[in-house]
Design an enzyme around this catalytic site. Structure first.
Site, PDB file in Angstrom:
ATOM      1  N   SER A 177      35.567  32.879  18.977  1.00 39.98           N
ATOM      2  CA  SER A 177      35.233  32.050  17.827  1.00 39.98           C
ATOM      3  C   SER A 177      35.596  30.579  17.991  1.00 39.98           C
ATOM      4  O   SER A 177      34.931  29.718  17.429  1.00 39.98           O
ATOM      5  CB  SER A 177      35.897  32.612  16.568  1.00 39.98           C
ATOM      6  OG  SER A 177      37.283  32.776  16.764  1.00 39.98           O
ATOM      7  N   HIS A 205      30.310  36.351  16.164  1.00 38.49           N
ATOM      8  CA  HIS A 205      29.557  35.149  16.547  1.00 38.49           C
ATOM      9  C   HIS A 205      28.422  35.436  17.524  1.00 38.49           C
ATOM     10  O   HIS A 205      27.745  34.504  17.973  1.00 38.49           O
ATOM     11  CB  HIS A 205      30.505  34.103  17.147  1.00 38.49           C
ATOM     12  CG  HIS A 205      31.555  33.660  16.177  1.00 38.49           C
ATOM     13  ND1 HIS A 205      31.356  32.652  15.271  1.00 38.49           N
ATOM     14  CD2 HIS A 205      32.795  34.141  15.937  1.00 38.49           C
ATOM     15  CE1 HIS A 205      32.437  32.510  14.524  1.00 38.49           C
ATOM     16  NE2 HIS A 205      33.329  33.410  14.911  1.00 38.49           N
ATOM     17  N   LYS A 237      28.244  34.985   9.043  1.00 37.96           N
ATOM     18  CA  LYS A 237      27.949  33.993  10.078  1.00 37.96           C
ATOM     19  C   LYS A 237      26.445  33.977  10.342  1.00 37.96           C
ATOM     20  O   LYS A 237      25.703  33.474   9.517  1.00 37.96           O
ATOM     21  CB  LYS A 237      28.808  34.279  11.289  1.00 37.96           C
ATOM     22  CG  LYS A 237      30.223  33.790  10.986  1.00 37.96           C
ATOM     23  CD  LYS A 237      31.369  34.498  11.594  1.00 37.96           C
ATOM     24  CE  LYS A 237      32.647  34.001  10.937  1.00 37.96           C
ATOM     25  NZ  LYS A 237      33.809  34.798  11.303  1.00 37.96           N
TER      26      LYS A 237
HETATM   27  C1  LIG Z   1      35.032  35.153  10.963  1.00 32.92           C
HETATM   28  C2  LIG Z   1      35.575  36.213  11.839  1.00 32.92           C
HETATM   29  C3  LIG Z   1      36.154  37.364  11.297  1.00 32.92           C
HETATM   30  C4  LIG Z   1      36.400  37.517   9.826  1.00 32.92           C
HETATM   31  O1  LIG Z   1      35.226  37.756   9.131  1.00 32.92           O
HETATM   32  P1  LIG Z   1      35.179  37.406   7.565  1.00 32.92           P
HETATM   33  O2  LIG Z   1      34.020  38.188   7.064  1.00 32.92           O
HETATM   34  O3  LIG Z   1      34.995  35.934   7.480  1.00 32.92           O
HETATM   35  O4  LIG Z   1      36.475  37.860   6.983  1.00 32.92           O
HETATM   36  C5  LIG Z   1      36.541  38.351  12.162  1.00 32.92           C
HETATM   37  N1  LIG Z   1      36.396  38.220  13.502  1.00 32.92           N
HETATM   38  C6  LIG Z   1      35.873  37.105  14.060  1.00 32.92           C
HETATM   39  C7  LIG Z   1      35.744  37.020  15.543  1.00 32.92           C
HETATM   40  C8  LIG Z   1      35.448  36.068  13.239  1.00 32.92           C
HETATM   41  O5  LIG Z   1      34.969  34.959  13.780  1.00 32.92           O
END
Ligand SMILES: *Cc1c(COP(=O)(O)O)cnc(C)c1O
Length: 383
Positions: A177, A205, A237
């Site tokens: 990330s 991602h 995302k």
């Molecule tokens: C954003 C993210 C999460 C958390 O997801 P949310 O739905 O925002 O709580 C978990 N793992 C990774 C790799 C992320 O980038």
């Protein structure tokens, strides 16, 4: 020291170290052109990689479903919160990921906590890439397992650890990330198989972004459900909505329904979010031009940045961080960019390792070439 004084002292210390976190107040949808604190600006830090967060069809699906279901789901999935919309989304995500079942969670953080603490416990060895997302590391702590972190992307180091202590589970981000690089999943799946360990990939991602059909890091490498038995994805995302899911086999999903506390003891996401996500899933699959456009912008950004000698990190994904080093310097450049109408956040420790503060630039299929050129021009003047 008085308990209030110690809070104030810790806050002051954060400010002194340029580690103070602050929010920007937006008054526009997530898109390349945003309004921040009343000022128009160009945004290069969103995770809405495909430009679906404010897509008219996604918004319209949300509104229609809200007319039908209302806003709140009213309860947990196991009480009265599990609607037809949630169920249909689970089935469609199972088909999309090529797995028997999918289970929706209210956030990715909760999916990771629930999944890992269900599968691992005291006495188990859990291996994680050193740069895994905070929610995965926290999940490992919560599970009580013996958690060890191996050097970033280093399957050799992982293999050495696995020889010493039999792993119960190996966990990695698909696309990292804060770095944008990709986990060596072929090698990790081989090691997991050798040691009869679970392999879990958090593809927050990668989904929607990588692979010809948006199948993410697994499609990118051509890996199947046998090689990577546990896949976690987020909906906030690339999908542009909210929430998360775990995809896997029947026994895994039923186990989570019985045992995962962050599934059982929380309110289901609103049904309208599930309906909106069904629409965004369908757009994500059909409109491959979004991935192609994104790849083209990534190439243009990288070529332009290389020409200017900017400190690019090794990434071919829409996450294109510029390594700055000092937190104070990263913060200053971020502020200077904002003064020129460009929003890029400075990511500092402890989110990233000490001395590796960076500008986390992200690209979206909704950006234009002209906008990327403007970003490069501004960076050239500041770095
Ligand atoms: C954003 C993210 C999460 C958390 O997801 P949310 O739905 O925002 O709580 C978990 N793992 C990774 C790799 C992320 O980038």
């Amino acid at each position: 020291m008085d308990k209030w004084h110690s809070l104030a002292a810790a806050l002051d210390e954060r400010r002194r170290a340029s580690l103070y976190r602050q929010r920007h107040i937006t008054s526009s949808p997530s898109s390349p052109e945003m309004v921040i604190s009343g000022q128009p600006c160009l945004c290069f830090c969103s995770n809405d990689y495909l430009g679906l967060a404010n897509h008219p069809a996604v918004v319209s699906a949300f509104k229609q479903a809200a007319d039908h279901y209302g806003v709140g789901s009213g309860g947990a999935h196991l009480i009265n919160g599990h609607s037809q919309a949630h169920h249909a989304l689970e089935e469609e995500l199972a088909e999309f990921t090529g797995r028997q079942r999918v289970l929706l969670f209210s956030t990715g953080y909760m999916a990771n906590l629930g999944l890992i603490s269900t599968l691992c416990g005291r006495g188990d060895y859990l291996y994680q890439d050193r740069l895994n997302h905070a929610s995965l590391l926290d999940a490992g702590l919560l599970s009580g397992a013996k958690q060890q972190r191996y050097a970033h992307l280093n399957e050799q180091k992982l293999a050495e650890k696995c020889v010493v202590n039999q792993p119960k589970m190996i966990v990695t981000d698909g696309v990292f990330s804060m770095d944008g690089d990709i986990a060596p999943l072929l090698e990790l799946s081989r090691i997991a198989e050798q040691h009869d360990a679970w392999l879990m990939v958090d593809d927050a991602h990668g989904l929607g972004v990588l692979g010809d059909h948006g199948g993410g890091t697994l499609e990118h490498f051509g890996l199947d459900a046998q090689q990577v038995p546990i896949l976690m994805g987020t909906l906030g995302k690339g999908f542009g909505t909210f929430g998360a899911f775990v995809a896997g086999d029947e026994r895994l999903i039923e186990t989570l329904i019985q045992q995962a506390r962050s599934y059982i003891y929380t309110t289901a996401m609103p049904a309208a979010i599930a309906e909106a996500t069904r629409t965004s899933l369908s757009i994500m699959q059909c409109e491959s031009w979004r991935r192609e456009k994104l790849q083209q912008l990534i190439r243009e950004f990288k070529a332009g940045a290389a020409q200017l000698g900017l400190p690019l990190m090794p990434s071919d994904t829409p996450i294109q961080p510029l390594l700055i080093g000092e937190s104070a310097k990263a913060t200053l450049i971020s502020q200077q960019l904002l003064a020129q109408g460009i929003l890029v956040t400075a990511i500092r420790p402890p989110t990233v390792p000490e001395g590796s503060a960076r500008l986390r630039i992200t690209l979206s299929a909704n950006h234009t070439e002209q906008q990327v050129t403007r970003l490069l021009d501004c960076l050239d003047g500041l770095l």
